[in-house]
Design an enzyme around this catalytic site. Structure first.
Site, PDB file in Angstrom:
ATOM      1  N   CYS A   1      42.158  27.650  23.082  1.00  0.00           N
ATOM      2  CA  CYS A   1      41.752  26.253  22.368  1.00  0.00           C
ATOM      3  C   CYS A   1      41.995  26.569  21.485  1.00  0.00           C
ATOM      4  O   CYS A   1      43.198  27.705  20.831  1.00  0.00           O
ATOM      5  CB  CYS A   1      40.340  26.915  23.138  1.00  0.00           C
ATOM      6  SG  CYS A   1      39.002  26.079  21.487  1.00  0.00           S
TER       7      CYS A   1
ATOM      8  N   HIS B   1      37.622  32.923  23.771  1.00  0.00           N
ATOM      9  CA  HIS B   1      36.635  32.691  23.965  1.00  0.00           C
ATOM     10  C   HIS B   1      35.975  31.724  24.610  1.00  0.00           C
ATOM     11  O   HIS B   1      35.196  31.625  24.652  1.00  0.00           O
ATOM     12  CB  HIS B   1      35.794  32.590  22.271  1.00  0.00           C
ATOM     13  CG  HIS B   1      36.920  31.054  21.712  1.00  0.00           C
ATOM     14  ND1 HIS B   1      38.158  30.902  21.738  1.00  0.00           N
ATOM     15  CD2 HIS B   1      36.871  29.971  21.451  1.00  0.00           C
ATOM     16  CE1 HIS B   1      38.320  29.550  21.279  1.00  0.00           C
ATOM     17  NE2 HIS B   1      37.158  28.508  21.504  1.00  0.00           N
TER      18      HIS B   1
ATOM     19  N   SER C   1      40.663  27.037  17.975  1.00  0.00           N
ATOM     20  CA  SER C   1      40.157  28.549  17.866  1.00  0.00           C
ATOM     21  C   SER C   1      40.904  29.789  17.875  1.00  0.00           C
ATOM     22  O   SER C   1      41.219  30.232  16.753  1.00  0.00           O
ATOM     23  CB  SER C   1      38.506  28.431  18.157  1.00  0.00           C
ATOM     24  OG  SER C   1      38.030  27.208  17.800  1.00  0.00           O
TER      25      SER C   1
ATOM     26  N   HIS D   1      44.147  29.092  15.583  1.00  0.00           N
ATOM     27  CA  HIS D   1      43.897  29.877  13.773  1.00  0.00           C
ATOM     28  C   HIS D   1      44.407  30.946  14.118  1.00  0.00           C
ATOM     29  O   HIS D   1      44.907  31.386  12.392  1.00  0.00           O
ATOM     30  CB  HIS D   1      42.730  29.132  13.687  1.00  0.00           C
ATOM     31  CG  HIS D   1      42.038  27.983  13.304  1.00  0.00           C
ATOM     32  ND1 HIS D   1      42.517  26.996  12.416  1.00  0.00           N
ATOM     33  CD2 HIS D   1      41.845  26.902  13.909  1.00  0.00           C
ATOM     34  CE1 HIS D   1      42.333  25.753  12.570  1.00  0.00           C
ATOM     35  NE2 HIS D   1      42.214  25.593  13.448  1.00  0.00           N
TER      36      HIS D   1
ATOM     37  N   CYS E   1      33.244  26.248  25.797  1.00  0.00           N
ATOM     38  CA  CYS E   1      33.379  26.142  23.966  1.00  0.00           C
ATOM     39  C   CYS E   1      33.978  24.796  24.266  1.00  0.00           C
ATOM     40  O   CYS E   1      32.638  23.789  22.823  1.00  0.00           O
ATOM     41  CB  CYS E   1      34.230  27.157  23.373  1.00  0.00           C
ATOM     42  SG  CYS E   1      34.849  26.980  21.876  1.00  0.00           S
TER      43      CYS E   1
END
Length: 364
Positions: free
Chosen positions: A41, A62, A43, A46, A167
Site C-alpha cells: 500500500c 498494514h 502508506s 510513505h 485497508c
C-alpha cells in the site's frame, strides 16, 4: 515464540530487507495470526520514502488477512482456525469515540506508536526489539495483534481479497458510504486511480452514482477504472475543472482526492458544482498544509470533508464488505493486478513509484 520471515525497514533508505524475526506468544488480550496475504500500500511507501517517521526496525505492511493460530488469555472474539482481517487502527473500545461508534478516531489506540495496548512489541530481531507497522506488521509470515484488530470473516473469502478489505477497500467504500453519503444518480470525480482511488470507484458504482469520472495520468490505471465502474476517464490537461464541467454540466456533486498531493487536494473545490462536497482521502507527507479560497467555499456552499479510514468501524464493516464480495457486488479480486512472493516486495514498491499496477498483494 515462532520464527517468521518478514520485510523489515531499518529507518534509512527506500528498500526493505527480508529478515527472520521472532514473534512472541500472544499475551493476554492478543492474537497470533499466520498471515495468508498482505497488500502493498501507498502508506507503506510513505514510510520507505521518508515522508512519515516510524520506530525502527519496522516490519512493514498494514493491510492483511490470515488464520488465527493461538489466542491469549481473555480473548473471546476469535479462536484458533478462524479467518480474520486485520485492522491497522485497533480501537481501545473504551474511549468516548469508541463508545459513540467512532472507532476510526479512537483516542486510546496505540496503533500509530506501532505497539500493543500495553506498550510492548511482540517482535525481536537479533535479540533486540523490532516494531510492527501500525501494530500489525502484515509483511510477515506471523504477527501478534490485539483482539480488537482481528475481525473474523467467512472462510470462503480468499486471503488476497480479504487483505485489501482491511485497508484500501474499507477506506474507499467507506469514504463513499460513511463520509460523503453519496446518493444514487449523483455525479462524482475521483482524482487518482491507484488502489484507494479504484476502491472509491467501486464504492461509487455500488451506491449507484452517475456519472463516475476517474482522473489519472496512467492509461493502464484508467482502464482498470473503467472495468471497475468509471463511466468516464480523463487524462488531465491544464484545465481539469473544465474537463469535469463538460461531463457533469457545470461541476461534480462529489470530488475525491486519492493521491495525497498538495496540488491535487487544492484543486478539488474547482471540480465541484455549487453545494458540492470535496473529500480528502489521500494522505500527504507530514507538514504539508493546503490552501483553499474560504470566501469561494462559503459563497458557493461547498464542503471539505476529511476522511480517516473511510470512517470504518472494523467489527461492523469488514464482515459487510466481505459479504458484498461473496454476493458479487464488490469485485475486489479485479483490483489485484499482481500476486507476488515476499522477496518481490521491493519490485512492487518500485512499480508503485512509477505509477504502475493496480494492486500488488503478497501471498504467503
Amino acid at each position: 515464540m515462532v520464527q517468521s520471515q518478514a520485510a523489515v525497514h531499518f529507518g534509512e533508505g527506500t528498500k526493505l530487507q527480508i529478515e527472520v524475526v521472532e514473534v512472541a506468544d500472544p499475551g493476554r488480550g492478543n492474537v497470533l495470526v499466520r498471515m495468508g496475504a498482505s497488500g502493498v500500500c501507498g502508506s507503506d511507501r510513505h514510510v520507505l520514502d521518508g515522508d512519515w517517521e516510524m520506530p525502527s526496525p519496522t516490519v512493514l505492511g498494514h493491510e492483511g488477512a490470515g488464520t488465527v493460530e493461538a489466542v491469549g488469555d481473555g480473548v473471546t472474539d476469535v479462536e484458533p482456525g478462524d479467518h480474520v482481517i486485520l485492522s491497522w487502527f485497533y480501537p481501545c473500545r473504551r474511549c468516548t469515540a469508541c463508545l459513540s461508534g467512532k472507532a476510526y478516531v479512537c483516542t486510546g489506540s496505540r496503533s500509530e506508536e506501532c505497539v500493543l495496548p500495553d506498550g510492548t512489541t511482540p517482535l525481536t530481531l537479533d535479540g533486540k526489539p523490532a516494531f510492527a507497522y501500525l501494530a500489525v506488521g502484515t509483511m510477515s509470515e506471523y504477527t501478534v495483534v490485539p483482539e480488537s484488530a482481528a475481525i473474523r470473516i467467512p472462510k470462503e473469502v480468499p486471503f488476497d481479497v480479504a487483505s485489501l478489505i482491511g485497508c484500501s477497500i474499507a477506506t474507499g467504500v467507506g469514504t463513499v458510504v460513511n463520509d460523503a453519503a453519496v446518493e444514487p444518480g449523483t455525479s462524482a470525480v475521483v482524482v487518482g486511480a491507484g488502489g484507494v482511488g479504484l476502491s472509491i470507484i467501486m464504492g461509487l458504482k455500488l451506491v449507484g452514482a452517475n456519472p463516475i469520472i476517474a482522473v489519472d495520468l496512467n492509461e493502464e490505471k484508467l482502464a482498470f477504472a473503467r472495468e471497475l465502474g468509471a463511466t468516464h476517464t480523463i487524462v488531465p490537461d491544464d484545465d481539469l475543472a473544465a474537463q469535469v464541467a463538460a461531463i457533469t454540466e457545470g461541476g461534480a456533486a462529489y470530488a475525491f482526492e486519492a493521491i495525497g498531493r498538495v496540488e491535487t487536494i487544492e484543486s478539488l473545490p474547482g471540480l465541484l458544482a455549487p453545494g458540492g462536497s470535496a473529500v480528502v482521502v489521500g494522505l500527504p507527507p507530514v507538514d504539508a498544509p493546503v490552501s483553499f479560497d474560504a470566501l469561494e467555499l462559503a459563497e458557493s456552499g461547498k464542503k471539505i470533508i476529511g476522511s480517516n479510514y473511510g470512517s470504518t468501524v472494523p467489527g461492523r464493516d469488514f464482515p459487510k464488505l466481505a459479504s458484498l464480495y461473496l454476493a458479487g457486488a464488490l469485485p475486489v479480486d479485479k483490483l489485484i493486478s499482481h500476486r507476488i512472493s515476499l522477496p518481490e516486495v521491493n519490485e512492487a514498491f518500485d512499480a508503485m513509484r512509477r505509477g504502475e499496477r493496480a494492486r500488488s498483494v503478497i501471498v504467503f
